[in-house]
Each structure stands twice: as C-alpha cells, then as structure tokens.
Design a protein around this motif. Structure first.
Motif, mmCIF file in Angstrom:
data_model
loop_
_atom_site.group_PDB
_atom_site.id
_atom_site.type_symbol
_atom_site.label_atom_id
_atom_site.label_comp_id
_atom_site.label_asym_id
_atom_site.label_seq_id
_atom_site.Cartn_x
_atom_site.Cartn_y
_atom_site.Cartn_z
ATOM 1 N N PHE A 49 34.331 -12.876 -25.138
ATOM 2 C CA PHE A 49 34.543 -11.502 -25.620
ATOM 3 C C PHE A 49 33.508 -10.612 -24.941
ATOM 4 O O PHE A 49 32.310 -10.907 -25.024
ATOM 5 N N MET A 208 29.760 -10.496 -25.877
ATOM 6 C CA MET A 208 29.447 -10.338 -27.299
ATOM 7 C C MET A 208 29.275 -11.721 -27.901
ATOM 8 O O MET A 208 29.978 -12.663 -27.511
ATOM 9 N N ARG A 210 29.815 -14.679 -30.324
ATOM 10 C CA ARG A 210 30.993 -15.046 -31.112
ATOM 11 C C ARG A 210 30.735 -14.998 -32.611
ATOM 12 O O ARG A 210 31.601 -14.637 -33.384
ATOM 13 N N VAL A 212 29.189 -12.994 -34.384
ATOM 14 C CA VAL A 212 29.257 -11.683 -35.030
ATOM 15 C C VAL A 212 30.658 -11.094 -35.011
ATOM 16 O O VAL A 212 30.926 -10.104 -35.676
ATOM 17 N N ILE A 213 31.569 -11.691 -34.257
ATOM 18 C CA ILE A 213 32.898 -11.087 -34.206
ATOM 19 C C ILE A 213 33.961 -11.905 -34.925
ATOM 20 O O ILE A 213 35.052 -11.444 -35.136
ATOM 21 N N GLU A 214 33.614 -13.126 -35.323
ATOM 22 C CA GLU A 214 34.619 -13.946 -35.999
ATOM 23 C C GLU A 214 34.440 -13.898 -37.507
ATOM 24 O O GLU A 214 33.349 -13.723 -37.977
ATOM 25 N N GLU B 62 41.150 -16.469 -32.906
ATOM 26 C CA GLU B 62 40.002 -15.760 -33.453
ATOM 27 C C GLU B 62 40.371 -14.316 -33.771
ATOM 28 O O GLU B 62 41.295 -13.763 -33.207
ATOM 29 N N LYS B 63 39.622 -13.723 -34.700
ATOM 30 C CA LYS B 63 39.776 -12.301 -34.980
ATOM 31 C C LYS B 63 38.513 -11.585 -34.497
ATOM 32 O O LYS B 63 37.447 -12.193 -34.458
ATOM 33 N N ILE B 64 38.660 -10.308 -34.158
ATOM 34 C CA ILE B 64 37.486 -9.522 -33.782
ATOM 35 C C ILE B 64 37.157 -8.632 -34.972
ATOM 36 O O ILE B 64 37.911 -7.718 -35.305
ATOM 37 N N ASN B 65 36.044 -8.930 -35.622
ATOM 38 C CA ASN B 65 35.667 -8.180 -36.813
ATOM 39 C C ASN B 65 34.561 -7.182 -36.491
ATOM 40 O O ASN B 65 33.628 -7.497 -35.760
ATOM 41 N N SER B 66 34.671 -6.013 -37.066
ATOM 42 C CA SER B 66 33.609 -5.015 -36.916
ATOM 43 C C SER B 66 33.504 -4.235 -38.215
ATOM 44 O O SER B 66 34.385 -4.315 -39.078
ATOM 45 N N PRO B 85 29.933 -5.343 -34.472
ATOM 46 C CA PRO B 85 28.877 -5.892 -33.608
ATOM 47 C C PRO B 85 28.557 -4.987 -32.430
ATOM 48 O O PRO B 85 27.823 -5.394 -31.542
#
Lengths: 214, 211
Positions: A49, A208, A210, A212-214, B62-66, B85
């Motif tokens: 990412f 980025m 991983r 922090v984004i999952e 996977e998901k992209i969380n913010s 993030p």
C-alpha cells in the motif's frame, strides 16, 4: 486536473523520436550475458500500500496505490482517491499481458494509459524476460539494457550489482523517465520515485504500514 | 396462467427489493418523509464529529481503514480532516474546495473540479438536508426502527460512470447522517461512519477557510 494530466502526458510522447544511434556507445560491452543479478532487485509483492502523490506541471493529485500479486500470479495496480472513487485499476497477467480493468473516464486516453503502463512496467520490472537485452559497463556502473519498441528500459547498478542505483526509460537518444526504488527488508520497496524528464510529471510512492490500514 | 406469472413476478421483485437492505422496508409516503427530513435538517446549524472510513477494493481481502474529524456548518461548509494513517484535509466552502495533502495545498475552483464538487456535494447535501433536490441522483427511501436508508442512484452521466449507487443512513433520533456508503460499478466501496456527533456546537469560521 485530469485534463492537465492528459495534455502533458500527450506532449511527453512528442519527444520519443526514433534514431539510428544508440545512447550506449560510450559504455563497454561485457562478457556477462545473464541478468540474474538484476532480478534480485525485482520487488516481491505480496501486497503493498503506497501513499501516492502525483505532480503535473504545478498541479497536485494524491491517493493510495495498491500493488498486489494475485493468486494466479498476475499483478494488479489500483490507484484510488483517499476519500472517494478508484482512478484506475490495471493488471498484468502472469505472461505479462496488460489489461485495463477500469479507469476513470477523465483519464481514459490512450496516451495516458500507455505512459502509466510503461512507467509501472519499469519499476515493477515485469518485462525483463521480454525482448533483447545487453549488459554494458562504465567505470563505476553496470547497465542492464532492455530493447523496447521505441526505446529502452535501463537498470543501472553499481559495478558488483549489489545496489540498484537508477531505473531509466529511454527514447532512442534521451532519457524519458528516471526512477528510483528504496528496498525494504520484506521485499516490498519502501518507496518509489518516477520522474519524467521531458516535462514536469512526477509520481512519488511511500509505503504505508499494513498494521495501520487493516 | 397470466395472473400466476404476474403474481409470481411481483412477489419475486418484492422479495428482491426487501432483501436488498436487510431489516429495512420501503417508506410508504416518500414525499412526506422528504419534507419532514428537509425541515428537521434545517434545525441543524452545525455538526462536529469523528469519522472512520473503510475502503474495500474488490481485488483485496484487506480493507484500507482511516479516521479523522468532520465539521459541517450551514450553508455549504464542510471540513474533513483525515488524521490516520495519512494526513489529508478536504475543505468545502460555498463551492470552493481546498485539498491539503501533507504539506501540499490544492485549490479546486468550481469550474475545474466538477467531479470533485459532485462527489463532495453528496456529503454536504446529506448533512444539510438537500439530498433529495440533488439532480444528479434519483432516491429511494427505506426505514427501520432507528433510521432511514436513502439509496441514491446516479442519473448524471459522469456520476453513472463512477457509482452504482450511494447509500446514506440517517439517524431517526436527530436526523443526522450516520453512514455514507459509496458503491462503485466494479464492487469497490467507501464507507464513512460518523461518530461522537455534537449538533449545533459553535464552530469557528476559520476552519472552513479555503483562501
């Protein structure tokens, strides 16, 4: 924004003049005919990412780029806006065939797609086995030169090929694109920079984490 | 025979309609709801909240969380500040847009950023109650005990090229938006949830400065 991107990507293609001379005559030929050493630098995705910034002649576009190796060994590159829709979704089959899975209408121009395709092929190093190649040397560097229909993809390492110093997409004479990659211990590079030489167009990818984004 | 076919077809489509949004039923009088929603939304002068965003790309497991902070102030002022993030700021003020990505600022005028304007208008329209007058979409309304579900299907050409639909869930207790779910044609989805809402708190104008 997209209009500017299209106009300037189009203008970039003007500079890819064909010529009879090669730009590598100042380099010495080597006896080495294997690019195995270069393959060590090929990114080993999994999935990566990247926070992505695109600068085109003073204009700025940002988003998240996802690069993923699929179970069927195809490679997928998806660029999405942070807060909204997907800009484009490209894939390369296991044998290197390029497919546009989707692209936003404003970017859906042949010249834009072609430029992005070539840029990503350069940094993903997924066309090494296609076409003719040669290996040359300067005093300090080793040049892995791959012939392409209108130019070359060139990878410059140090003399012992332990460091990849620069990636270049060249026309018949001049560099069209210069790119760098910073490796990471997991095989997924921590950053890429792609910079066009004939007009202001730069893509910066920063990995980025991983967790922090999952 | 003909009656059987008609009845079967009707039952099939009714089932599909209700199965589409589990637990929701169609609002019997959409016109009355729209008026009620619009007039109640007008009582909301400002909203301050946290938000989480979950981006699902069809190719990824996977998901992209913010997540970040959200502010709205009547009329047409929105600030969305992504804090993790990545740092990303989106400010809309009377049709002008400011995007700040890290240290870089981009100003989008109403003429050059039509698409960005249209996408962001959805959020503004939802929070200030003008969603039903947005000509880019046709809307259907469903409800359950605690909320309304508004399904917005694009009719404008450039929006149709991007979205299958946009689903907005509105809290019945305060007429405020709970979630906005943008569903793209190829199955990619962006879902924004608004949390810890404070209605009609005093919000300084400088948060919406775009110049």
């Amino acid at each position: 924004m997209q209009k500017f991107l299209i106009i300037f990507l189009l203008s970039g293609s003007i500079f890819a003049f064909p010529s009879c001379r090669t730009p590598f005559q100042h380099l010495s030929a080597t006896a080495d005919s294997s690019f195995t050493a270069l393959e060590e630098f090929r990114p080993a995705f999994g999935v990566g990412f990247y926070k992505t910034e695109v600068d085109v002649t003073g204009r700025h576009l940002s988003g998240i780029l996802v690069i993923k190796k699929m179970p069927d060994s195809s490679m997928r590159v998806v660029f999405t806006n942070e807060a909204g829709p997907v800009y484009f979704d490209f894939s390369w089959t296991a044998v290197g065939e390029f497919i546009v899975e989707s692209i936003m209408a404003q970017l859906n121009k042949k010249s834009v797609i072609k430029t992005l395709k070539k840029d990503f092929e350069l940094i993903l190093m997924n066309r090494l086995v296609q076409g003719k190649y040669e290996i040359r040397e300067s005093e300090t560097q080793r040049w892995f030169i791959f012939s392409r229909p209108k130019g070359y993809d060139v990878y410059l390492t140090n003399k012992s090929s332990t460091t990849l110093e620069l990636m270049k997409r060249m026309g018949k004479r001049k560099p069209v694109v210069k790119a760098t990659m910073v490796p990471d211990v997991d095989g997924i590079p921590s950053s890429f920079t792609i910079e066009h030489q004939q007009f202001q167009f730069k893509i910066q990818l920063n990995k980025m984490k991983r967790d922090v984004i999952e | 025979m003909r009656n059987i076919i008609v009845t079967t077809t009707f039952c099939f489509f009714s089932t599909v309609l209700y199965a589409q949004y589990s637990g929701y039923t169609a609002v019997p009088d959409p016109a009355a709801f729209k008026e009620q929603f619009s007039s109640n939304s007008k009582k909301t002068e400002s909203i301050q909240s946290d938000f989480t965003q979950e981006k699902t790309l069809s190719l990824l497991s996977e998901k992209i969380n913010s997540k970040g902070k959200f502010w709205f102030k009547r009329e047409n002022k929105v600030r969305m500040e992504y804090q993790q993030p990545f740092q990303y700021l989106l400010v809309m003020n009377q049709g002008e847009i400011l995007i700040k990505d890290g240290v870089k600022e981009t100003k989008v005028s109403s003429s050059s950023g039509k698409l960005i304007q249209q996408v962001n208008r959805i959020t503004v329209d939802c929070v200030q109650g003008t969603v039903f007058s947005n000509p880019d979409f046709i809307t259907k309304v469903f409800e359950n005990k605690s909320g309304w579900l508004v399904e917005m299907t694009p009719v404008a050409k450039n929006m149709k090229e991007l979205f299958k639909n946009i689903v907005v869930i509105i809290d019945k207790s305060d007429y405020a938006v709970q979630t906005v779910e943008m569903n793209e044609l190829r199955g990619d989805q962006t879902k924004i949830r608004f949390l810890n809402k404070q209605l009609n708190a005093k919000i300084p104008d400088h948060l919406f400065a775009v110049r």
